[in-house]
Design a protein around this motif. Structure first.
Motif, PDB file in Angstrom:
ATOM      1  N   ASP A 138       0.696  -1.332   0.054  1.00  9.55           N
ATOM      2  CA  ASP A 138      -0.013   0.147  -0.232  1.00  9.55           C
ATOM      3  C   ASP A 138       0.830   1.213  -0.036  1.00  9.55           C
ATOM      4  OD1 ASP A 138      -2.227  -1.628   0.331  1.00  9.55           O
ATOM      5  OD2 ASP A 138      -2.146  -1.721   2.463  1.00  9.55           O
ATOM      6  N   THR A 139       1.933   1.242  -0.588  1.00  6.56           N
ATOM      7  CA  THR A 139       2.885   2.477  -0.463  1.00  6.56           C
ATOM      8  C   THR A 139       3.384   2.776  -2.116  1.00  6.56           C
ATOM      9  OG1 THR A 139       3.725   1.780   1.421  1.00  6.56           O
ATOM     10  CG2 THR A 139       5.045   3.219   0.204  1.00  6.56           C
ATOM     11  N   GLN A 140       3.117   3.588  -2.423  1.00  7.42           N
ATOM     12  CA  GLN A 140       3.710   4.386  -3.737  1.00  7.42           C
ATOM     13  C   GLN A 140       5.341   4.554  -3.644  1.00  7.42           C
ATOM     14  OE1 GLN A 140       1.647   7.348  -6.050  1.00  7.42           O
ATOM     15  NE2 GLN A 140       3.470   8.149  -7.032  1.00  7.42           N
ATOM     16  N   VAL A 141       6.209   3.754  -3.918  1.00  9.15           N
ATOM     17  CA  VAL A 141       7.600   4.008  -3.598  1.00  9.15           C
ATOM     18  C   VAL A 141       8.045   5.010  -4.352  1.00  9.15           C
ATOM     19  CG1 VAL A 141       9.760   3.078  -3.484  1.00  9.15           C
ATOM     20  CG2 VAL A 141       8.094   1.572  -2.716  1.00  9.15           C
ATOM     21  N   CYS A 142       8.757   5.997  -3.836  1.00  6.92           N
ATOM     22  CA  CYS A 142       9.317   7.291  -4.475  1.00  6.92           C
ATOM     23  C   CYS A 142      10.857   7.366  -4.436  1.00  6.92           C
ATOM     24  CB  CYS A 142       8.588   8.400  -4.066  1.00  6.92           C
ATOM     25  SG  CYS A 142       8.767   9.071  -2.506  1.00  6.92           S
ATOM     26  N   GLY A 143      11.542   6.678  -3.381  1.00  2.00           N
ATOM     27  CA  GLY A 143      12.923   6.723  -3.430  1.00  2.00           C
ATOM     28  C   GLY A 143      13.486   5.530  -2.617  1.00  2.00           C
ATOM     29  N   ALA A 144      14.583   5.103  -3.074  1.00  2.00           N
ATOM     30  CA  ALA A 144      15.338   3.921  -2.387  1.00  2.00           C
ATOM     31  C   ALA A 144      16.663   3.919  -2.726  1.00  2.00           C
ATOM     32  CB  ALA A 144      14.827   2.777  -2.957  1.00  2.00           C
ATOM     33  N   ARG A 145      17.660   3.547  -1.681  1.00  3.04           N
ATOM     34  CA  ARG A 145      19.049   3.751  -1.730  1.00  3.04           C
ATOM     35  C   ARG A 145      19.799   2.654  -1.051  1.00  3.04           C
ATOM     36  NH1 ARG A 145      18.269   6.280  -5.588  1.00  3.04           N
ATOM     37  NH2 ARG A 145      19.029   8.790  -5.875  1.00  3.04           N
ATOM     38  N   PHE A 146      20.636   2.199  -1.333  1.00  8.38           N
ATOM     39  CA  PHE A 146      21.649   1.433  -0.539  1.00  8.38           C
ATOM     40  C   PHE A 146      22.410   2.108   0.627  1.00  8.38           C
ATOM     41  CE2 PHE A 146      22.286  -1.263  -4.337  1.00  8.38           C
ATOM     42  CZ  PHE A 146      21.528  -2.539  -3.699  1.00  8.38           C
ATOM     43  N   CYS A 147      22.626   1.875   1.717  1.00  9.00           N
ATOM     44  CA  CYS A 147      23.052   2.734   2.693  1.00  9.00           C
ATOM     45  C   CYS A 147      24.679   2.323   2.996  1.00  9.00           C
ATOM     46  CB  CYS A 147      22.297   2.208   4.111  1.00  9.00           C
ATOM     47  SG  CYS A 147      20.544   2.736   4.086  1.00  9.00           S
ATOM     48  N   ASP A 148      25.115   1.640   2.309  1.00  8.27           N
ATOM     49  CA  ASP A 148      26.535   1.230   2.221  1.00  8.27           C
ATOM     50  C   ASP A 148      27.004   0.834   1.049  1.00  8.27           C
ATOM     51  OD1 ASP A 148      26.619  -1.688   2.372  1.00  8.27           O
ATOM     52  OD2 ASP A 148      25.057  -1.164   3.699  1.00  8.27           O
ATOM     53  N   PRO A 149      28.360   0.862   0.643  1.00  8.88           N
ATOM     54  CA  PRO A 149      28.727   0.461  -0.719  1.00  8.88           C
ATOM     55  C   PRO A 149      28.756  -0.861  -0.810  1.00  8.88           C
ATOM     56  CG  PRO A 149      30.638   1.480   0.722  1.00  8.88           C
ATOM     57  CD  PRO A 149      29.502   1.788   1.591  1.00  8.88           C
ATOM     58  N   SER A 150      28.556  -1.613   0.193  1.00  7.39           N
ATOM     59  CA  SER A 150      28.586  -3.099  -0.023  1.00  7.39           C
ATOM     60  C   SER A 150      27.181  -3.596  -0.429  1.00  7.39           C
ATOM     61  CB  SER A 150      29.234  -4.046   1.470  1.00  7.39           C
ATOM     62  OG  SER A 150      28.307  -3.617   2.312  1.00  7.39           O
ATOM     63  N   GLY A 151      26.135  -2.772  -0.275  1.00  6.39           N
ATOM     64  CA  GLY A 151      25.037  -3.303  -0.523  1.00  6.39           C
ATOM     65  C   GLY A 151      24.373  -4.103   0.572  1.00  6.39           C
ATOM     66  N   SER A 152      24.755  -3.875   1.974  1.00  3.39           N
ATOM     67  CA  SER A 152      24.149  -4.866   3.009  1.00  3.39           C
ATOM     68  C   SER A 152      23.067  -4.066   3.563  1.00  3.39           C
ATOM     69  CB  SER A 152      25.347  -5.219   3.802  1.00  3.39           C
ATOM     70  OG  SER A 152      25.627  -3.903   4.565  1.00  3.39           O
ATOM     71  N   SER A 153      22.683  -3.060   3.198  1.00  8.40           N
ATOM     72  CA  SER A 153      21.324  -2.503   3.805  1.00  8.40           C
ATOM     73  C   SER A 153      20.836  -1.311   2.648  1.00  8.40           C
ATOM     74  CB  SER A 153      21.735  -1.925   5.165  1.00  8.40           C
ATOM     75  OG  SER A 153      22.527  -0.724   4.896  1.00  8.40           O
ATOM     76  N   PHE A 154      19.602  -1.292   2.833  1.00  5.55           N
ATOM     77  CA  PHE A 154      19.033  -0.071   1.939  1.00  5.55           C
ATOM     78  C   PHE A 154      17.880   0.359   2.678  1.00  5.55           C
ATOM     79  CE2 PHE A 154      16.690  -4.102   0.740  1.00  5.55           C
ATOM     80  CZ  PHE A 154      15.306  -3.640   0.655  1.00  5.55           C
ATOM     81  N   ALA A 155      17.335   1.575   2.346  1.00  6.39           N
ATOM     82  CA  ALA A 155      16.378   2.475   2.804  1.00  6.39           C
ATOM     83  C   ALA A 155      15.373   2.952   1.455  1.00  6.39           C
ATOM     84  CB  ALA A 155      16.984   3.558   3.469  1.00  6.39           C
ATOM     85  N   VAL A 156      13.781   3.067   2.069  1.00  2.00           N
ATOM     86  CA  VAL A 156      12.812   3.280   1.063  1.00  2.00           C
ATOM     87  C   VAL A 156      12.019   4.471   1.560  1.00  2.00           C
ATOM     88  CG1 VAL A 156      10.901   2.201  -0.091  1.00  2.00           C
ATOM     89  CG2 VAL A 156      12.973   0.854   0.415  1.00  2.00           C
TER      90      VAL A 156
END
Length: 343
Positions: free
Chosen positions: A281-299
């Motif tokens: 139920d969310t229209q995603v509008c942004g997403a990014r990795f939180c570290d250069p190794s790709g072990s976490s991301f934010a939305v």
């Protein structure tokens, strides 16, 4: 592969803008800065690894020299405490019903490039010390508004494509940076906009309004891979340079992670789907990795007053951290981003 972590609350919700999330990880103090746009202001906050917000600022466009706020682009220190530079946008021949805006921003060496409603790209020269930022040139390659800009270090090589710009027609322009930027090639669109673009080891990853992700050879414009990744328009792409992970997010509520690798002969790109995450139920509008190794991301999502966080359940060896890192290292990619958060 990823699990939901504690979210970070926002004072206001995220606007329905593509690429509406900036993430800057600072080694000093183990802090992560997040930037989200809401209406005419930008929310800037810092958080500890446990997602505990430590500080949050609301950055409003400031008037200067009689120029109205919508006609100003501003640059701040990474914590938002000091505005180091502002530049009045030239409305030019824009009609009364035509929107005037800046959209798309990236750092290339000691330059910051900003996309414009007119299709131009402003190139600002950033000195190593001091606030003497100057507009060095304007790049003309697009006939429609710029949507996004991506860059990667050229690794000291000559004749290497190290920046790509995208626009509302889906056209991609590939550039080589320097004292004077040079347009190397144009990759034609196909009738849909390209809201988000990334560059990794000479490969362009472009996300389109029809849900496709396309991978091109930057130097020639050759299409390597076409992925029908999403059911609706893609709103954000990001890359984890150390391991070659590509993140794609779209209005269909899904975030996908793909693993990119070159064939041993270097002739083509291999793609593996690693993870899919639904944000109901969310229209995603942004997403990014939180570290250069790709072990976490934010939305972020439209009208969502929080930043959602996800972290990997795999060990460092399983994530590929035990293997040698890709040439596009975290240190080289962060040559300018360590001092300024761009959004």
């Amino acid at each position: 592969m990823f699990r939901r972590e504690r979210s970070i609350p926002l004072r206001g919700s995220a606007a329905a803008l593509c690429n509406n999330l900036s993430v800057l990880q600072l080694p000093v103090g183990n802090l992560t800065h997040f930037g989200v746009v809401h209406g005419p202001s930008a929310q800037l906050l810092s958080a500890a690894p446990e997602a505990v917000p430590l500080a949050q600022r609301q950055l409003q466009a400031k008037e200067g020299a009689g120029v109205s706020p919508p006609l100003i682009t501003q640059m701040y220190e990474s914590d938002g405490s000091v505005m180091v530079y502002w530049h009045a946008l030239d409305a030019g021949d824009a009609s009364l019903v035509q929107a005037v805006f800046a959209r798309g921003i990236a750092a290339s060496g000691h330059f910051i490039c900003v996309g414009m409603w007119s299709g131009r790209v402003l190139v600002f020269d950033i000195p190593a010390k001091g606030p003497n930022i100057v507009l060095s040139e304007e790049l003309a390659g697009h006939q429609t508004p710029v949507t996004d800009i991506a860059a990667e270090p050229a690794q000291g090589q000559d004749c290497v494509a190290d920046m790509v710009t995208a626009d509302d027609s889906g056209l991609l322009c590939v550039w080589r940076s320097g004292s004077k930027f040079k347009l190397l090639t144009r990759i034609p669109g196909f009738g849909v906009p390209c809201p988000s673009v990334q560059l990794w080891q000479g490969t362009i990853a472009a996300g389109y309004g029809n849900g496709q992700v396309r991978l091109y050879e930057a130097s020639t414009g050759t299409l390597h891979v076409q992925i029908d990744a999403h059911a609706r328009a893609i709103c954000a792409l990001d890359l984890a340079p150390e391991v070659g992970k590509l993140l794609s997010a779209a209005e269909d509520t899904f975030v996908h992670i793909w693993k990119l690798s070159r064939s041993p002969e270097g002739g083509y790109i291999e793609v593996e789907h690693c993870h899919g995450e639904c944000v109901p139920d969310t229209q995603v509008c942004g997403a990014r990795f939180c570290d250069p190794s790709g072990s976490s991301f934010a939305v972020t999502g439209y009208d969502l007053a929080e930043i959602l966080r996800f972290s990997s359940t795999l060990s460092p060896v399983q994530q590929g951290k035990g293997r040698p890192s890709w040439p596009n290292s975290a240190e080289s990619r962060a040559q300018l981003h360590t001092d300024h958060l761009l959004f």
